[in-house]
Write a protein that holds these residues in place. Structure first.
Motif, PDB file in Angstrom:
ATOM      1  N   LEU A   1       0.818  -1.211   0.000  1.00 43.27           N
ATOM      2  CA  LEU A   1       0.000   0.000   0.000  1.00 43.27           C
ATOM      3  C   LEU A   1       0.855   1.266   0.000  1.00 43.27           C
ATOM      4  CD1 LEU A   1      -2.980   0.832   0.001  1.00 43.27           C
ATOM      5  CD2 LEU A   1      -2.880   0.940   2.488  1.00 43.27           C
ATOM      6  N   THR A   2       1.727   1.420   0.981  1.00 48.49           N
ATOM      7  CA  THR A   2       2.558   2.637   1.045  1.00 48.49           C
ATOM      8  C   THR A   2       4.046   2.337   0.930  1.00 48.49           C
ATOM      9  OG1 THR A   2       2.754   2.601   3.475  1.00 48.49           O
ATOM     10  CG2 THR A   2       0.848   3.753   2.532  1.00 48.49           C
ATOM     11  N   ASP A   3       4.397   1.094   0.635  1.00 47.71           N
ATOM     12  CA  ASP A   3       5.815   0.739   0.578  1.00 47.71           C
ATOM     13  C   ASP A   3       6.390   0.776  -0.830  1.00 47.71           C
ATOM     14  OD1 ASP A   3       4.451  -1.475  -0.379  1.00 47.71           O
ATOM     15  OD2 ASP A   3       5.795  -2.930   0.573  1.00 47.71           O
ATOM     16  N   ASP A   4       5.632   1.265  -1.799  1.00 47.15           N
ATOM     17  CA  ASP A   4       6.158   1.412  -3.153  1.00 47.15           C
ATOM     18  C   ASP A   4       7.376   2.335  -3.124  1.00 47.15           C
ATOM     19  OD1 ASP A   4       5.499   1.175  -6.253  1.00 47.15           O
ATOM     20  OD2 ASP A   4       6.042   3.250  -5.849  1.00 47.15           O
ATOM     21  N   PRO A   5       8.477   1.974  -3.780  1.00 48.47           N
ATOM     22  CA  PRO A   5       9.684   2.800  -3.725  1.00 48.47           C
ATOM     23  C   PRO A   5       9.468   4.252  -4.123  1.00 48.47           C
ATOM     24  CG  PRO A   5      10.202   0.661  -4.650  1.00 48.47           C
ATOM     25  CD  PRO A   5       8.709   0.708  -4.498  1.00 48.47           C
ATOM     26  N   ALA A   6       8.631   4.499  -5.119  1.00 48.77           N
ATOM     27  CA  ALA A   6       8.376   5.875  -5.547  1.00 48.77           C
ATOM     28  C   ALA A   6       7.609   6.647  -4.474  1.00 48.77           C
ATOM     29  CB  ALA A   6       7.596   5.889  -6.864  1.00 48.77           C
ATOM     30  N   ASP A   7       6.715   5.965  -3.784  1.00 50.04           N
ATOM     31  CA  ASP A   7       5.947   6.585  -2.705  1.00 50.04           C
ATOM     32  C   ASP A   7       6.877   6.977  -1.560  1.00 50.04           C
ATOM     33  OD1 ASP A   7       3.809   7.514  -1.246  1.00 50.04           O
ATOM     34  OD2 ASP A   7       2.697   5.633  -1.279  1.00 50.04           O
ATOM     35  N   VAL A   8       7.733   6.053  -1.150  1.00 49.02           N
ATOM     36  CA  VAL A   8       8.672   6.314  -0.062  1.00 49.02           C
ATOM     37  C   VAL A   8       9.616   7.447  -0.434  1.00 49.02           C
ATOM     38  CG1 VAL A   8      10.572   5.345   1.287  1.00 49.02           C
ATOM     39  CG2 VAL A   8       8.538   3.947   0.804  1.00 49.02           C
ATOM     40  N   GLU A   9      10.151   7.398  -1.636  1.00 51.46           N
ATOM     41  CA  GLU A   9      11.072   8.439  -2.093  1.00 51.46           C
ATOM     42  C   GLU A   9      10.382   9.802  -2.134  1.00 51.46           C
ATOM     43  OE1 GLU A   9      14.261  10.590  -3.581  1.00 51.46           O
ATOM     44  OE2 GLU A   9      14.245   8.585  -2.695  1.00 51.46           O
ATOM     45  N   GLY A  10       9.129   9.834  -2.547  1.00 50.43           N
ATOM     46  CA  GLY A  10       8.395  11.098  -2.623  1.00 50.43           C
ATOM     47  C   GLY A  10       8.221  11.753  -1.268  1.00 50.43           C
ATOM     48  N   VAL A  11       7.809  10.969  -0.280  1.00 48.10           N
ATOM     49  CA  VAL A  11       7.638  11.522   1.066  1.00 48.10           C
ATOM     50  C   VAL A  11       8.982  11.963   1.627  1.00 48.10           C
ATOM     51  CG1 VAL A  11       6.919  11.037   3.439  1.00 48.10           C
ATOM     52  CG2 VAL A  11       5.576  10.140   1.538  1.00 48.10           C
ATOM     53  N   ALA A  12      10.019  11.159   1.408  1.00 43.86           N
ATOM     54  CA  ALA A  12      11.347  11.477   1.946  1.00 43.86           C
ATOM     55  C   ALA A  12      11.898  12.754   1.328  1.00 43.86           C
ATOM     56  CB  ALA A  12      12.300  10.311   1.697  1.00 43.86           C
ATOM     57  N   ALA A  13      11.765  12.897   0.025  1.00 47.29           N
ATOM     58  CA  ALA A  13      12.280  14.089  -0.642  1.00 47.29           C
ATOM     59  C   ALA A  13      11.523  15.334  -0.199  1.00 47.29           C
ATOM     60  CB  ALA A  13      12.184  13.915  -2.161  1.00 47.29           C
ATOM     61  N   PHE A  14      10.207  15.214  -0.059  1.00 44.67           N
ATOM     62  CA  PHE A  14       9.399  16.351   0.379  1.00 44.67           C
ATOM     63  C   PHE A  14       9.781  16.764   1.795  1.00 44.67           C
ATOM     64  CE2 PHE A  14       5.528  17.917   2.542  1.00 44.67           C
ATOM     65  CZ  PHE A  14       5.294  19.066   1.780  1.00 44.67           C
ATOM     66  N   ALA A  15       9.821  15.794   2.715  1.00 33.83           N
ATOM     67  CA  ALA A  15      10.154  16.098   4.106  1.00 33.83           C
ATOM     68  C   ALA A  15      11.567  16.658   4.213  1.00 33.83           C
ATOM     69  CB  ALA A  15      10.003  14.849   4.968  1.00 33.83           C
ATOM     70  N   GLY A  16      12.490  16.086   3.443  1.00 30.53           N
ATOM     71  CA  GLY A  16      13.866  16.554   3.500  1.00 30.53           C
ATOM     72  C   GLY A  16      14.052  17.961   2.980  1.00 30.53           C
ATOM     73  N   GLY A  17      13.165  18.394   2.091  1.00 34.78           N
ATOM     74  CA  GLY A  17      13.267  19.727   1.522  1.00 34.78           C
ATOM     75  C   GLY A  17      12.614  20.823   2.342  1.00 34.78           C
ATOM     76  N   LEU A  18      11.895  20.460   3.405  1.00 30.21           N
ATOM     77  CA  LEU A  18      11.172  21.467   4.186  1.00 30.21           C
ATOM     78  C   LEU A  18      12.092  22.283   5.088  1.00 30.21           C
ATOM     79  CD1 LEU A  18       7.993  19.405   5.180  1.00 30.21           C
ATOM     80  CD2 LEU A  18       8.105  21.298   3.533  1.00 30.21           C
ATOM     81  N   GLY A  19      13.087  21.649   5.657  1.00 35.02           N
ATOM     82  CA  GLY A  19      14.046  22.351   6.508  1.00 35.02           C
ATOM     83  C   GLY A  19      13.660  22.461   7.966  1.00 35.02           C
ATOM     84  N   ASN A  20      12.501  21.951   8.343  1.00 37.92           N
ATOM     85  CA  ASN A  20      12.054  22.057   9.740  1.00 37.92           C
ATOM     86  C   ASN A  20      11.681  20.711  10.343  1.00 37.92           C
ATOM     87  OD1 ASN A  20       9.785  21.848   8.038  1.00 37.92           O
ATOM     88  ND2 ASN A  20       8.445  22.775   9.558  1.00 37.92           N
ATOM     89  N   VAL A  21      11.996  19.624   9.640  1.00 37.66           N
ATOM     90  CA  VAL A  21      11.659  18.282  10.115  1.00 37.66           C
ATOM     91  C   VAL A  21      12.853  17.733  10.887  1.00 37.66           C
ATOM     92  CG1 VAL A  21      11.013  15.930   9.457  1.00 37.66           C
ATOM     93  CG2 VAL A  21      10.083  17.901   8.189  1.00 37.66           C
ATOM     94  N   SER A  22      12.696  17.608  12.208  1.00 41.52           N
ATOM     95  CA  SER A  22      13.811  17.166  13.048  1.00 41.52           C
ATOM     96  C   SER A  22      13.833  15.657  13.256  1.00 41.52           C
ATOM     97  CB  SER A  22      13.748  17.865  14.415  1.00 41.52           C
ATOM     98  OG  SER A  22      12.545  17.567  15.084  1.00 41.52           O
ATOM     99  N   ARG A  23      12.750  14.978  12.873  1.00 43.17           N
ATOM    100  CA  ARG A  23      12.683  13.528  13.071  1.00 43.17           C
ATOM    101  C   ARG A  23      11.610  12.945  12.164  1.00 43.17           C
ATOM    102  NH1 ARG A  23      12.517   9.946  18.574  1.00 43.17           N
ATOM    103  NH2 ARG A  23      11.016   8.366  17.939  1.00 43.17           N
TER     104      ARG A  23
END
Length: 285
Positions: free
Chosen positions: A214-236
């Protein structure tokens, strides 16, 4: 997560609750409450499902977690479907919640913990949530956290967010179709809220539930990771493996549990997903 259940919230005769410093308008703006207006305001009440003392993913340290009733999402893996409807809770004053939390302040503070308002979806009751956060922070001196899907982020006034030390933001999928399949709602409001929090410099912990098939598709995981990593305020980032511990609640409510045959992710897949988030500079656990 380990927790010590304190039982359901119960209405009590309590002193008049302190009024929050701002009131929400339909536009989401914060309007100062004058002393004259404050004198005529009724004590804030909300629909409260329960409260717990917990340690885990509800924020740092031991937390006093208030679970509010009502949620606009219907997540397929929800382990608390009994919080979906406002009628599932009990009308409770903010003062009684603060009084209950006050019993544990020394214990909570010694652990470096605080107070979390969760649900359900707390932003379905933004005025009540705002008062709880304000009083937990300013009367009890506790670190405060808001646990939200972000779908109703427009209801969070700037005043409410100023009283929030940490936002626990669930980003359930990057793919819009998968997100809607999981939650029954569109993805965009959550992403808009995440960007607003980034603009405010608000500290955020992202939670991502890893569901095989359901949510473990590589593109799905990469999308969330890239978005969160680009925000600059996600500490965990908390990678939360899917489990079926809440299935009994679905059965008790005579609701079909669509993920009955879905397994939990393997330790190897969890580790792989953590590495994807870490590759984007995030502290993934």
């Amino acid at each position: 997560m380990t927790s010590l259940a304190l039982g359901p919230a119960t209405p009590a005769a309590t002193p008049r609750a302190a009024t929050p410093p701002h009131a929400a308008t339909p536009s989401g703006a914060a309007v100062p409450v004058t002393p004259a207006a404050a004198a005529t305001r009724r004590p804030s009440e909300g629909s409260v499902h329960s409260w717990d003392l917990s340690t885990g993913v509800d924020g740092p340290g031991t937390r006093f977690v208030t679970f509010l009733s009502g949620c606009p999402l219907t997540c397929l893996y929800c382990h608390n479907p009994d919080t979906w409807r406002m009628r599932n809770g009990r009308r409770t004053s903010a003062a009684s919640v603060i009084a209950e939390a006050g019993k544990y302040v020394r214990f909570i503070s010694a652990s470096g913990g605080g107070a979390t308002v969760s649900g359900g979806e707390p932003l379905l009751q933004p005025v009540f949530t705002g008062e709880l956060l304000h009083r937990m922070k300013h009367e009890l001196g506790l670190h405060t956290a808001l646990d939200t899907s972000g779908f109703l982020g427009v209801r969070a006034t700037d005043a409410l967010l100023r009283d929030t030390d940490l936002v626990l933001l669930d980003i359930k999928s990057w793919d819009p179709d998968t997100y809607e399949k999981v939650t029954g709602r569109p993805l965009r409001p959550t992403l808009d809220f995440a960007r607003r929090l980034a603009d405010l410099g608000q500290e955020v912990h992202v939670r991502f539930v890893l569901v095989p098939g359901l949510t473990d598709d590589p593109a799905d995981v990469e999308g969330v990771a890239a978005f969160a990593g680009g925000l600059g305020n996600v500490s965990r980032v908390d990678i939360l493996p899917f489990h079926k511990l809440g299935e009994a609640k679905w059965q008790a409510l005579a609701m079909p549990f669509a993920l009955h045959d879905t397994p939990s992710p393997t330790p190897e897949r969890i580790a792989e997903v953590r590495e994807v988030f870490r590759a984007h500079g995030l502290n993934a656990v």
